[in-house]
Motif scaffolding. Structure first.
Motif, PDB file in Angstrom:
ATOM      1  N   GLN A  97       0.866  -1.174   0.000  1.00  0.00           N
ATOM      2  CA  GLN A  97       0.000   0.000   0.000  1.00  0.00           C
ATOM      3  C   GLN A  97       0.908   1.232   0.000  1.00  0.00           C
ATOM      4  OE1 GLN A  97      -3.056  -0.418  -0.488  1.00  0.00           O
ATOM      5  NE2 GLN A  97      -4.000   1.574  -0.128  1.00  0.00           N
ATOM      6  N   ILE A  98       0.877   1.995  -1.090  1.00  0.00           N
ATOM      7  CA  ILE A  98       1.853   3.072  -1.256  1.00  0.00           C
ATOM      8  C   ILE A  98       1.256   4.456  -1.042  1.00  0.00           C
ATOM      9  CG2 ILE A  98       3.292   1.710  -2.816  1.00  0.00           C
ATOM     10  CD1 ILE A  98       2.042   3.213  -5.155  1.00  0.00           C
ATOM     11  N   SER A  99      -0.066   4.535  -0.876  1.00  0.00           N
ATOM     12  CA  SER A  99      -0.701   5.832  -0.644  1.00  0.00           C
ATOM     13  C   SER A  99      -1.984   5.627   0.150  1.00  0.00           C
ATOM     14  CB  SER A  99      -1.000   6.541  -1.969  1.00  0.00           C
ATOM     15  OG  SER A  99      -1.728   7.739  -1.769  1.00  0.00           O
ATOM     16  N   HIS A 100      -2.336   6.656   0.935  1.00  0.00           N
ATOM     17  CA  HIS A 100      -3.567   6.594   1.736  1.00  0.00           C
ATOM     18  C   HIS A 100      -4.669   7.445   1.126  1.00  0.00           C
ATOM     19  CE1 HIS A 100      -6.073   5.829   5.135  1.00  0.00           C
ATOM     20  NE2 HIS A 100      -6.139   7.101   5.493  1.00  0.00           N
ATOM     21  N   HIS A 101      -4.340   8.633   0.633  1.00  0.00           N
ATOM     22  CA  HIS A 101      -5.302   9.517  -0.043  1.00  0.00           C
ATOM     23  C   HIS A 101      -4.735   9.922  -1.403  1.00  0.00           C
ATOM     24  CE1 HIS A 101      -7.881   9.877   3.453  1.00  0.00           C
ATOM     25  NE2 HIS A 101      -6.864  10.256   4.195  1.00  0.00           N
ATOM     26  N   PRO A 102      -5.169   9.285  -2.508  1.00  0.00           N
ATOM     27  CA  PRO A 102      -6.115   8.164  -2.573  1.00  0.00           C
ATOM     28  C   PRO A 102      -5.442   6.857  -2.146  1.00  0.00           C
ATOM     29  CG  PRO A 102      -5.268   8.638  -4.766  1.00  0.00           C
ATOM     30  CD  PRO A 102      -4.712   9.706  -3.854  1.00  0.00           C
ATOM     31  N   PRO A 103      -6.254   5.834  -1.804  1.00  0.00           N
ATOM     32  CA  PRO A 103      -5.694   4.556  -1.362  1.00  0.00           C
ATOM     33  C   PRO A 103      -5.157   3.736  -2.538  1.00  0.00           C
ATOM     34  CG  PRO A 103      -8.088   4.452  -1.371  1.00  0.00           C
ATOM     35  CD  PRO A 103      -7.729   5.865  -1.715  1.00  0.00           C
ATOM     36  N   TYR A 157      -6.292   2.056  -7.865  1.00  0.00           N
ATOM     37  CA  TYR A 157      -7.096   2.564  -6.755  1.00  0.00           C
ATOM     38  C   TYR A 157      -8.503   2.805  -7.271  1.00  0.00           C
ATOM     39  CZ  TYR A 157      -6.405   7.344  -8.615  1.00  0.00           C
ATOM     40  OH  TYR A 157      -6.380   8.458  -9.404  1.00  0.00           O
ATOM     41  N   PHE A 158      -9.448   2.845  -6.336  1.00  0.00           N
ATOM     42  CA  PHE A 158     -10.865   2.894  -6.684  1.00  0.00           C
ATOM     43  C   PHE A 158     -11.439   4.291  -6.452  1.00  0.00           C
ATOM     44  CE2 PHE A 158      -9.996  -1.463  -5.214  1.00  0.00           C
ATOM     45  CZ  PHE A 158     -10.378  -2.177  -6.330  1.00  0.00           C
ATOM     46  N   THR A 159     -12.350   4.686  -7.333  1.00  0.00           N
ATOM     47  CA  THR A 159     -13.136   5.903  -7.146  1.00  0.00           C
ATOM     48  C   THR A 159     -14.609   5.511  -7.187  1.00  0.00           C
ATOM     49  OG1 THR A 159     -11.438   7.235  -8.234  1.00  0.00           O
ATOM     50  CG2 THR A 159     -13.589   8.246  -7.953  1.00  0.00           C
ATOM     51  N   PRO A 160     -15.200   5.162  -6.030  1.00  0.00           N
ATOM     52  CA  PRO A 160     -16.595   4.724  -6.010  1.00  0.00           C
ATOM     53  C   PRO A 160     -17.562   5.901  -5.870  1.00  0.00           C
ATOM     54  CG  PRO A 160     -15.601   4.387  -3.863  1.00  0.00           C
ATOM     55  CD  PRO A 160     -14.539   5.005  -4.727  1.00  0.00           C
ATOM     56  N   LYS A 161     -18.660   5.837  -6.610  1.00  0.00           N
ATOM     57  CA  LYS A 161     -19.696   6.856  -6.510  1.00  0.00           C
ATOM     58  C   LYS A 161     -21.053   6.192  -6.288  1.00  0.00           C
ATOM     59  CE  LYS A 161     -17.395  10.521  -9.086  1.00  0.00           C
ATOM     60  NZ  LYS A 161     -17.497  11.506 -10.184  1.00  0.00           N
ATOM     61  N   PHE A 162     -21.808   6.751  -5.355  1.00  0.00           N
ATOM     62  CA  PHE A 162     -23.116   6.211  -5.007  1.00  0.00           C
ATOM     63  C   PHE A 162     -24.146   6.709  -6.019  1.00  0.00           C
ATOM     64  CE2 PHE A 162     -27.052   6.585  -2.301  1.00  0.00           C
ATOM     65  CZ  PHE A 162     -27.294   5.219  -2.244  1.00  0.00           C
ATOM     66  N   ARG A 163     -24.897   5.774  -6.632  1.00  0.00           N
ATOM     67  CA  ARG A 163     -25.873   6.114  -7.662  1.00  0.00           C
ATOM     68  C   ARG A 163     -27.304   5.781  -7.247  1.00  0.00           C
ATOM     69  NH1 ARG A 163     -22.957   9.593 -10.670  1.00  0.00           N
ATOM     70  NH2 ARG A 163     -21.102   8.611 -11.588  1.00  0.00           N
ATOM     71  N   GLY A 164     -27.535   5.576  -5.985  1.00  0.00           N
ATOM     72  CA  GLY A 164     -28.885   5.282  -5.515  1.00  0.00           C
ATOM     73  C   GLY A 164     -29.134   3.792  -5.414  1.00  0.00           C
ATOM     74  N   ALA A 165     -29.396   3.150  -6.568  1.00  0.00           N
ATOM     75  CA  ALA A 165     -29.655   1.707  -6.572  1.00  0.00           C
ATOM     76  C   ALA A 165     -28.377   0.897  -6.720  1.00  0.00           C
ATOM     77  CB  ALA A 165     -30.618   1.348  -7.697  1.00  0.00           C
ATOM     78  N   TYR A 166     -27.240   1.568  -6.963  1.00  0.00           N
ATOM     79  CA  TYR A 166     -25.979   0.843  -7.123  1.00  0.00           C
ATOM     80  C   TYR A 166     -24.807   1.783  -6.857  1.00  0.00           C
ATOM     81  CZ  TYR A 166     -25.604   3.131 -11.714  1.00  0.00           C
ATOM     82  OH  TYR A 166     -25.519   4.047 -12.721  1.00  0.00           O
ATOM     83  N   VAL A 167     -23.628   1.202  -6.702  1.00  0.00           N
ATOM     84  CA  VAL A 167     -22.385   1.957  -6.565  1.00  0.00           C
ATOM     85  C   VAL A 167     -21.542   1.686  -7.808  1.00  0.00           C
ATOM     86  CG1 VAL A 167     -20.236   2.231  -5.262  1.00  0.00           C
ATOM     87  CG2 VAL A 167     -22.396   1.896  -4.047  1.00  0.00           C
ATOM     88  N   ASP A 168     -21.126   2.756  -8.471  1.00  0.00           N
ATOM     89  CA  ASP A 168     -20.312   2.669  -9.681  1.00  0.00           C
ATOM     90  C   ASP A 168     -18.860   2.930  -9.282  1.00  0.00           C
ATOM     91  OD1 ASP A 168     -19.173   2.723 -12.161  1.00  0.00           O
ATOM     92  OD2 ASP A 168     -20.200   4.521 -12.851  1.00  0.00           O
ATOM     93  N   VAL A 169     -18.003   1.931  -9.459  1.00  0.00           N
ATOM     94  CA  VAL A 169     -16.613   2.035  -9.018  1.00  0.00           C
ATOM     95  C   VAL A 169     -15.697   2.093 -10.240  1.00  0.00           C
ATOM     96  CG1 VAL A 169     -14.798   1.035  -7.598  1.00  0.00           C
ATOM     97  CG2 VAL A 169     -17.201   0.665  -6.985  1.00  0.00           C
TER      98      VAL A 169
END
Length: 268
Positions: free
Chosen positions: A136-142, A162-174
């Motif tokens: 793990q080489i970074s915390h922000h972003p992970p 690394y992941f950038t997840p966004k909440f879309r209501g019925a699902y999470v788009d990563v």
């Protein structure tokens, strides 16, 4: 040497989660879906949830780094990584690289997530001719970085993501950012690979699936592959696409001539 052999006899690799584990988790999904949705009740659709933390009871008993390493070294008895260099023809080597890439797309367990590693945390595995080191080489972003080698076939793999997840209501788009690079040193070939998206769906039926487009390209051989992964969504079912299906093609980069069709399922 005797001391090393004694250590190897007592070395235990934790078994990766199998498809059977995933079926068990899907059966229990109804017990956790309400709990997960309750966690998002104060999160607005479209929000970045990179720093969102799951409660401990929804964590798998392993680090995210270990899960990454399992993608590389665990092939159900087949040395898919070494096969990438053993083939004599460039087109056959690309097909093997495509096979290896698809094999890393393991089905995910809905409602469960590995523990987030801390900065500087490492995980190392040696299995046969394959050595894998993740850090793990970074915390922000992970950001996680993986380096793998195949000693016998002289293969070098570097992998950052690394992941950038966004909440879309019925699902999470990563969105999965980063890149994979495989070098076949004996062949003097380098393969660059994109990474697919991850869709964590809550409704109408819960599940976690890979989706989107992946490109695998080798400049030295003028060959590339394009993969399209279909998520298990209601819209995809209406279009007639099967659950976790994959389609694609292999082409000559310069001319665009299509050499092969790719089709099947990414979890089989």
């Amino acid at each position: 040497m005797a001391e090393e052999e004694e250590i190897r006899r007592h070395l235990v690799l934790v078994k990766p989660f199998s498809l059977e584990d995933e079926k068990d988790s899907e059966h229990a999904a109804s017990n956790v879906i309400r709990k997960i949705l309750s966690l998002f009740k104060n999160v607005r659709p479209g929000s970045d949830i990179t720093n969102f933390q799951l409660p401990p009871q929804l964590n798998l008993p392993r680090s995210q780094l270990q899960s990454y390493n399992e993608m590389i070294y665990s092939f159900s008895g087949e040395d898919l990584l070494g096969e990438c260099s053993r083939r004599n023809l460039p087109i056959e080597r690309l097909k093997s690289v495509v096979t290896w890439n698809i094999s890393t797309l393991r089905p995910l367990i809905f409602g469960m997530s590995p523990y987030n590693p801390v900065v500087g945390e490492t995980h190392h595995v040696s299995n046969g001719h394959i050595n894998v080191l993740a850090e793990q080489i970074s915390h922000h972003p992970p950001v996680s970085a993986i380096h793998a080698t195949h000693e016998k076939e002289n293969i070098d793999v570097t992998w950052t993501q690394y992941f950038t997840p966004k909440f879309r209501g019925a699902y999470v788009d990563v969105e999965v950012k980063g890149k994979r690079v495989m070098k076949l040193l004996n062949r003097e070939e380098t393969y660059d690979m994109d990474q697919p998206r991850l869709i964590v769906r809550f409704l109408p039926s819960p599940g976690a699936h890979w989706a989107g487009k992946v490109k695998i390209k080798c400049l030295e051989t003028n060959l590339e592959a394009e993969l399209h992964l279909n998520s298990d969504s209601f819209i995809e079912r209406l279009r007639g696409n099967n659950n976790r299906s994959i389609k694609g093609k292999i082409i000559e980069s310069s001319s665009g001539n299509q050499l092969y069709d790719i089709f099947g399922h990414w979890d089989k």
